[in-house]
Design a protein around this motif. Structure first.
Motif, PDB file in Angstrom:
ATOM      1  N   ALA A 575      -3.316  48.761 -19.364  1.00  0.00           N
ATOM      2  CA  ALA A 575      -4.151  49.536 -18.433  1.00  0.00           C
ATOM      3  C   ALA A 575      -3.348  50.550 -17.621  1.00  0.00           C
ATOM      4  O   ALA A 575      -3.885  51.242 -16.763  1.00  0.00           O
ATOM      5  CB  ALA A 575      -4.882  48.585 -17.494  1.00  0.00           C
ATOM      6  N   LYS A 576      -2.049  50.647 -17.891  1.00  0.00           N
ATOM      7  CA  LYS A 576      -1.186  51.563 -17.127  1.00  0.00           C
ATOM      8  C   LYS A 576      -1.647  53.006 -17.311  1.00  0.00           C
ATOM      9  O   LYS A 576      -1.753  53.473 -18.443  1.00  0.00           O
ATOM     10  CB  LYS A 576       0.237  51.425 -17.685  1.00  0.00           C
ATOM     11  CG  LYS A 576       1.327  51.529 -16.659  1.00  0.00           C
ATOM     12  CD  LYS A 576       2.660  51.570 -17.353  1.00  0.00           C
ATOM     13  CE  LYS A 576       3.453  50.312 -17.073  1.00  0.00           C
ATOM     14  NZ  LYS A 576       4.863  50.450 -17.480  1.00  0.00           N
ATOM     15  N   PRO A 577      -1.926  53.736 -16.227  1.00  0.00           N
ATOM     16  CA  PRO A 577      -2.375  55.119 -16.401  1.00  0.00           C
ATOM     17  C   PRO A 577      -1.329  55.972 -17.112  1.00  0.00           C
ATOM     18  O   PRO A 577      -0.130  55.827 -16.874  1.00  0.00           O
ATOM     19  CB  PRO A 577      -2.576  55.609 -14.962  1.00  0.00           C
ATOM     20  CG  PRO A 577      -2.756  54.379 -14.153  1.00  0.00           C
ATOM     21  CD  PRO A 577      -1.932  53.314 -14.821  1.00  0.00           C
ATOM     22  N   ASP A 578      -1.785  56.865 -17.997  1.00  0.00           N
ATOM     23  CA  ASP A 578      -0.868  57.785 -18.663  1.00  0.00           C
ATOM     24  C   ASP A 578      -0.478  58.894 -17.700  1.00  0.00           C
ATOM     25  O   ASP A 578       0.635  59.375 -17.703  1.00  0.00           O
ATOM     26  CB  ASP A 578      -1.553  58.412 -19.883  1.00  0.00           C
ATOM     27  CG  ASP A 578      -1.926  57.357 -20.892  1.00  0.00           C
ATOM     28  OD1 ASP A 578      -1.059  56.996 -21.689  1.00  0.00           O
ATOM     29  OD2 ASP A 578      -3.062  56.849 -20.850  1.00  0.00           O
ATOM     30  N   LYS A 579      -1.434  59.322 -16.885  1.00  0.00           N
ATOM     31  CA  LYS A 579      -1.168  60.405 -15.942  1.00  0.00           C
ATOM     32  C   LYS A 579      -1.734  60.037 -14.584  1.00  0.00           C
ATOM     33  O   LYS A 579      -2.866  59.546 -14.494  1.00  0.00           O
ATOM     34  CB  LYS A 579      -1.830  61.694 -16.416  1.00  0.00           C
ATOM     35  CG  LYS A 579      -1.240  62.216 -17.705  1.00  0.00           C
ATOM     36  CD  LYS A 579      -1.862  63.518 -18.091  1.00  0.00           C
ATOM     37  CE  LYS A 579      -1.264  64.000 -19.420  1.00  0.00           C
ATOM     38  NZ  LYS A 579      -1.843  65.272 -19.844  1.00  0.00           N
ATOM     39  N   ILE A 580      -0.936  60.279 -13.561  1.00  0.00           N
ATOM     40  CA  ILE A 580      -1.428  60.073 -12.199  1.00  0.00           C
ATOM     41  C   ILE A 580      -1.234  61.377 -11.447  1.00  0.00           C
ATOM     42  O   ILE A 580      -0.137  61.940 -11.444  1.00  0.00           O
ATOM     43  CB  ILE A 580      -0.675  58.931 -11.487  1.00  0.00           C
ATOM     44  CG1 ILE A 580      -0.963  57.595 -12.191  1.00  0.00           C
ATOM     45  CG2 ILE A 580      -1.075  58.861 -10.012  1.00  0.00           C
ATOM     46  CD1 ILE A 580      -0.317  56.387 -11.547  1.00  0.00           C
ATOM     47  N   GLN A 581      -2.276  61.868 -10.855  1.00  0.00           N
ATOM     48  CA  GLN A 581      -2.177  63.089 -10.055  1.00  0.00           C
ATOM     49  C   GLN A 581      -2.516  62.739  -8.612  1.00  0.00           C
ATOM     50  O   GLN A 581      -3.588  62.199  -8.337  1.00  0.00           O
ATOM     51  CB  GLN A 581      -3.152  64.154 -10.602  1.00  0.00           C
ATOM     52  CG  GLN A 581      -3.098  65.446  -9.817  1.00  0.00           C
ATOM     53  CD  GLN A 581      -4.079  66.491 -10.354  1.00  0.00           C
ATOM     54  OE1 GLN A 581      -4.620  66.367 -11.453  1.00  0.00           O
ATOM     55  NE2 GLN A 581      -4.305  67.531  -9.560  1.00  0.00           N
ATOM     56  N   ILE A 582      -1.578  63.047  -7.729  1.00  0.00           N
ATOM     57  CA  ILE A 582      -1.847  62.814  -6.312  1.00  0.00           C
ATOM     58  C   ILE A 582      -2.665  64.008  -5.815  1.00  0.00           C
ATOM     59  O   ILE A 582      -2.267  65.154  -6.021  1.00  0.00           O
ATOM     60  CB  ILE A 582      -0.536  62.697  -5.505  1.00  0.00           C
ATOM     61  CG1 ILE A 582       0.388  61.705  -6.197  1.00  0.00           C
ATOM     62  CG2 ILE A 582      -0.807  62.385  -4.038  1.00  0.00           C
ATOM     63  CD1 ILE A 582       0.561  60.356  -5.648  1.00  0.00           C
ATOM     64  N   VAL A 583      -3.811  63.743  -5.249  1.00  0.00           N
ATOM     65  CA  VAL A 583      -4.716  64.829  -4.843  1.00  0.00           C
ATOM     66  C   VAL A 583      -5.027  64.739  -3.348  1.00  0.00           C
ATOM     67  O   VAL A 583      -4.954  63.650  -2.765  1.00  0.00           O
ATOM     68  CB  VAL A 583      -6.046  64.765  -5.643  1.00  0.00           C
ATOM     69  CG1 VAL A 583      -5.830  65.106  -7.102  1.00  0.00           C
ATOM     70  CG2 VAL A 583      -6.709  63.393  -5.512  1.00  0.00           C
ATOM     71  N   PRO A 584      -5.393  65.898  -2.747  1.00  0.00           N
ATOM     72  CA  PRO A 584      -5.723  65.867  -1.317  1.00  0.00           C
ATOM     73  C   PRO A 584      -7.130  65.313  -1.061  1.00  0.00           C
ATOM     74  O   PRO A 584      -7.435  64.881   0.044  1.00  0.00           O
ATOM     75  CB  PRO A 584      -5.647  67.342  -0.912  1.00  0.00           C
ATOM     76  CG  PRO A 584      -5.866  68.109  -2.178  1.00  0.00           C
ATOM     77  CD  PRO A 584      -5.378  67.269  -3.300  1.00  0.00           C
ATOM     78  N   GLY A 585      -7.979  65.364  -2.084  1.00  0.00           N
ATOM     79  CA  GLY A 585      -9.350  64.873  -1.908  1.00  0.00           C
ATOM     80  C   GLY A 585      -9.992  64.734  -3.263  1.00  0.00           C
ATOM     81  O   GLY A 585      -9.417  65.131  -4.285  1.00  0.00           O
ATOM     82  N   LEU A 586     -11.182  64.157  -3.303  1.00  0.00           N
ATOM     83  CA  LEU A 586     -11.904  63.998  -4.568  1.00  0.00           C
ATOM     84  C   LEU A 586     -13.209  64.784  -4.481  1.00  0.00           C
ATOM     85  O   LEU A 586     -13.784  64.908  -3.394  1.00  0.00           O
ATOM     86  CB  LEU A 586     -12.194  62.515  -4.822  1.00  0.00           C
ATOM     87  CG  LEU A 586     -10.964  61.655  -5.142  1.00  0.00           C
ATOM     88  CD1 LEU A 586     -11.291  60.169  -5.047  1.00  0.00           C
ATOM     89  CD2 LEU A 586     -10.415  61.985  -6.528  1.00  0.00           C
ATOM     90  N   PRO A 587     -13.678  65.308  -5.616  1.00  0.00           N
ATOM     91  CA  PRO A 587     -14.929  66.071  -5.567  1.00  0.00           C
ATOM     92  C   PRO A 587     -16.124  65.141  -5.358  1.00  0.00           C
ATOM     93  O   PRO A 587     -16.480  64.382  -6.261  1.00  0.00           O
ATOM     94  CB  PRO A 587     -14.984  66.748  -6.948  1.00  0.00           C
ATOM     95  CG  PRO A 587     -14.137  65.909  -7.834  1.00  0.00           C
ATOM     96  CD  PRO A 587     -13.128  65.224  -6.978  1.00  0.00           C
ATOM     97  N   LYS A 588     -16.685  65.186  -4.156  1.00  0.00           N
ATOM     98  CA  LYS A 588     -17.791  64.282  -3.849  1.00  0.00           C
ATOM     99  C   LYS A 588     -19.049  65.055  -3.506  1.00  0.00           C
ATOM    100  O   LYS A 588     -18.985  66.124  -2.908  1.00  0.00           O
ATOM    101  CB  LYS A 588     -17.424  63.409  -2.658  1.00  0.00           C
ATOM    102  CG  LYS A 588     -16.420  62.344  -3.011  1.00  0.00           C
ATOM    103  CD  LYS A 588     -16.271  61.359  -1.878  1.00  0.00           C
ATOM    104  CE  LYS A 588     -15.261  60.308  -2.259  1.00  0.00           C
ATOM    105  NZ  LYS A 588     -14.935  59.439  -1.141  1.00  0.00           N
ATOM    106  N   THR A 589     -20.157  64.465  -3.835  1.00  0.00           N
ATOM    107  CA  THR A 589     -21.430  65.047  -3.423  1.00  0.00           C
ATOM    108  C   THR A 589     -21.628  64.720  -1.942  1.00  0.00           C
ATOM    109  O   THR A 589     -20.926  63.878  -1.384  1.00  0.00           O
ATOM    110  CB  THR A 589     -22.610  64.449  -4.217  1.00  0.00           C
ATOM    111  OG1 THR A 589     -22.624  63.045  -3.954  1.00  0.00           O
ATOM    112  CG2 THR A 589     -22.469  64.678  -5.703  1.00  0.00           C
ATOM    113  N   ARG A 590     -22.655  65.338  -1.377  1.00  0.00           N
ATOM    114  CA  ARG A 590     -22.914  65.069   0.041  1.00  0.00           C
ATOM    115  C   ARG A 590     -23.250  63.609   0.301  1.00  0.00           C
ATOM    116  O   ARG A 590     -23.057  63.082   1.375  1.00  0.00           O
ATOM    117  CB  ARG A 590     -24.037  65.972   0.543  1.00  0.00           C
ATOM    118  CG  ARG A 590     -23.524  67.358   0.867  1.00  0.00           C
ATOM    119  CD  ARG A 590     -24.658  68.317   1.134  1.00  0.00           C
ATOM    120  NE  ARG A 590     -24.452  69.550   0.367  1.00  0.00           N
ATOM    121  CZ  ARG A 590     -23.664  70.543   0.763  1.00  0.00           C
ATOM    122  NH1 ARG A 590     -23.034  70.479   1.902  1.00  0.00           N
ATOM    123  NH2 ARG A 590     -23.494  71.609   0.014  1.00  0.00           N
TER     124      ARG A 590
END
Ligand code: PRX
Length: 630
Positions: A575-590
């Motif tokens: 289950a180890k992620p192949d790619k991890i991206q550290i992000v400032p936020g996630l795209p969320k709906t209201r």
């Protein structure tokens, strides 16, 4: 073998009968088995409960349909051929008679430890014949086995042990996998720190040092030493549980898929014989691990119920080199070979030199399972392994279906690259649109459902029937929903398009994105995460994780490594992620819902059409995510 399909018209005829008169159809197949008491009624069902019962009040033991059925006729035929991880270690062959006595001895050992009908037993073992012996011994005494893939971590094992309230664990000291020696018993010890398991039986495989807890842990060779090689089979009801197998879904917690005795027995043998067109004397090899449903139905139960010779392989395709599969095919003159697209793609990358060294002329049938097989891999398999003379059976099915549902019948029904083609008799498929309307006719695409019960279908999810109802029977009323997208082409052939829910399929291993997110979120520096799948050349899908972190006193690189280790520890290396991206936020709906569609597009690098992002709480976050793409 009257239940064998021999011609295309025979298939069409059987299929029609199975739909027009399902009860008569399955009663005829089931009549060829040994029942201590025949059933009163073939089928009782509704999909609202759901409440599905096959062969009601039938009494039997599945192992009597393997041993008592065959001992006097084919007792000396090899049942299991075992090939060790190390090609220099001698293999083992157990005839039906030898396997029978081993199963009885171990069944008696389990009984002497107080394990009996209805008790749950976890099997956490490497690919050695004793793993199959353990499963069959449980079935012999009516205990319910739950095999856990030996690559899962102690946490994942503990969850399963606790969920099914296991009374015993059957395990080994260690496990050989390629060049590595892997600890097994110590993983069990850790998992048991918080559990009330009474008995642990340890098969000695690697001879490594292990800790044995007095009064709880016993060596396999000690417990069987003085046991009789006969053990009467427990009488089971057709609907008594045979096994629980945990699998991932769209929520964080794996669920225990429950399979029962009579229907599973009938379907696993019927589908095995027909799909692979097994003939007496053939050597059949499925490369799966017994920790997955493929290992249950098509290494152990299906083949053994059919009196077949089933090959079990302890190792990996690339050890000692990438010719290992083909060396084993040559060594045992394998006739049917069943593997996963991920293995095919991995071996494809090495070229054909290692293949040409071996004589593969024994092969008659090739199989594929676990994920969609792309056309390129299909052709490579067909040309280089099958030498253009072996039909490929691309078998679509699931842990929940218990057996193969859609597949060519080798050499009898047509194949089509990347298509699972046609349903087996008894399987009533249905394609629906998002509102649940059935899409009839050809050249349609939608979600795959099944509208009529089949004998080996899931009965419940252990300890939580409502979850079974919600997951499979509530999305579309009156139908079992598979979670897969599908296309029916102009010829009426089915092509599976992959999951339409939050489940990803990595190297044929099924994983819930929520399960991986939960593991990532265990890291103290992680604030929130979102996981999606993305196309991967070898694995089919890779795992891409977007993570919001507190970076105080940490560099991104070391945090990423720590998160990967965390997932490996909590679930297991698969289950180890192949790619991890550290992000400032996630795209969320209201309303706070993560828009995974956008995250999938970024992970796939299809950035030209991001769709409507105006409903997002903070549309700018998408640009930042694109900039930091891995
Ligand atoms: O998405 C489908 C994919 O694997 C899922 C089932 O996973 P699991 O329960 O782990 O069982 C795997 C082995 C039977 C399905 O929902 N899948 C399985 N076989 C195929 C497939 N996708 C495309 N083609 C297949 N032949």
């Amino acid at each position: 073998m009257s239940d064998r399909i021999h011609t295309l018209s025979g298939y069409l005829h059987e299929y029609q009968k199975s739909v027009a008169q399902p009860e008569e159809f399955w009663a005829r197949i089931a009549d060829s088995f040994h029942w201590r008491k025949r059933w009163d009624k073939v089928l009782k069902w509704n999909f609202d409960g759901p409440d599905v019962k096959w062969f009601l009040n039938g009494k039997l033991n599945i192992t009597e349909n393997i041993f008592e059925r065959y001992l006097f006729t084919i007792g000396d035929r090899p049942a299991i051929i075992w090939e060790a991880n190390d090609p220099n270690e001698a293999g083992r062959t157990l005839t039906y008679r030898e396997l029978y006595h081993e199963v009885c001895r171990f069944a008696n050992a389990l009984k002497s430890k107080g394990i009996g009908k209805g008790d749950k037993v976890i099997i956490y073992m490497p690919m050695v014949p004793e793993a199959a012996i353990a499963m069959l011994a449980c079935a012999r005494i009516g205990a319910v086995h739950s095999v856990v893939f030996a690559g899962f971590s102690s946490n994942a094992l503990a969850d399963r042990v606790n969920d099914c309230e296991a009374k015993a664990i059957l395990t080994s000291d260690g496990n050989f996998r390629g060049a590595k020696k892997i600890d097994v018993k110590s993983v069990v010890d850790q998992a048991l720190e918080k559990s009330s398991v009474e008995t642990v039986i340890v098969y000695q495989r690697t001879n490594q040092e292990v800790t044995m807890v007095e009064g709880r842990d016993y060596w396999w060779h000690d417990v069987v030493a003085n046991e009789s090689s006969e053990s009467p089979a427990e009488e089971m009801d057709s609907e008594d549980m045979l096994f629980i197998l945990y699998t991932s879904g769209s929520t964080g917690k794996p669920k225990g898929v429950v399979h029962t005795t009579g229907g599973y027995m009938v379907y696993s043998k019927y589908s095995f014989e027909n799909v692979f067109q097994y003939s007496p004397g053939d050597v059949y090899w499925c490369t799966a691990d017994i920790g997955w449903i493929t290992g249950h139905s098509y290494i152990v139960y299906g083949p053994l119920l059919a009196g077949a010779t089933t090959l079990m392989f302890e190792g990996v395709p690339t050890f000692p080199d990438c010719g290992r599969f083909w060396a084993v095919v040559e060594k045992y003159k394998v006739n049917q070979f069943y593997t996963a697209p991920t293995a095919i793609r991995a071996l494809q990358a090495y070229g054909t030199t290692e293949i040409e060294k071996y004589d593969l002329s024994s092969l008659k049938v090739l199989g594929s399972v676990g994920e969609p097989i792309n056309e390129e891999a299909w052709h490579w398999y067909h040309t280089h392994i099958g030498k253009n003379k072996c039909p490929i059976v691309d078998t679509w099915w699931q842990t929940e279906t218990g057996g193969i549902m859609v597949s060519p019948i080798a050499g009898i029904t047509p194949t089509k690259p990347a298509y699972a083609t046609l349903p087996l008799p008894g399987v009533q498929l249905c394609i629906v649109d998002p509102e649940g309307n059935e899409l009839t006719g050809n050249s349609v695409e939608g979600n795959l459902c099944i509208k009529f019960p089949w004998p080996s279908m899931i009965r419940t999810t252990y300890g939580d029937h409502d979850r079974c109802k919600q997951t499979y029977f509530s999305t579309y009323k009156g139908m079992y929903f598979t979670g897969d997208g599908v296309k029916r082409d102009h010829d009426g052939y089915y092509r599976i398009l992959g999951r339409v829910d939050d489940v990803i399929n990595v190297s044929g291993h099924r994983m819930g994105t929520a399960e991986v997110e939960n593991a990532i979120n265990e890291h103290p520096k992680v604030i929130e995460s979102a996981v999606v799948g993305y196309p991967h050349d070898v694995k089919g899908q890779g795992i891409y994780a977007y993570v919001i972190c507190d970076l105080t006193n940490r560099t991104e690189d070391n945090l990423i490594n720590e998160i990967k280790e965390m997932v490996s520890k909590i679930i297991g290396p698969i289950a180890k992620p192949d790619k991890i991206q550290i992000v400032p936020g996630l795209p969320k709906t209201r309303s706070g819902k993560i828009m995974r569609r956008i995250l999938r597009k970024v992970a796939e690098n299809s950035l030209d059409n991001m769709g409507d992002t105006s409903t997002l709480l903070d549309p700018d976050v998408v640009n930042k995510i694109i900039e930091g793409r891995q």
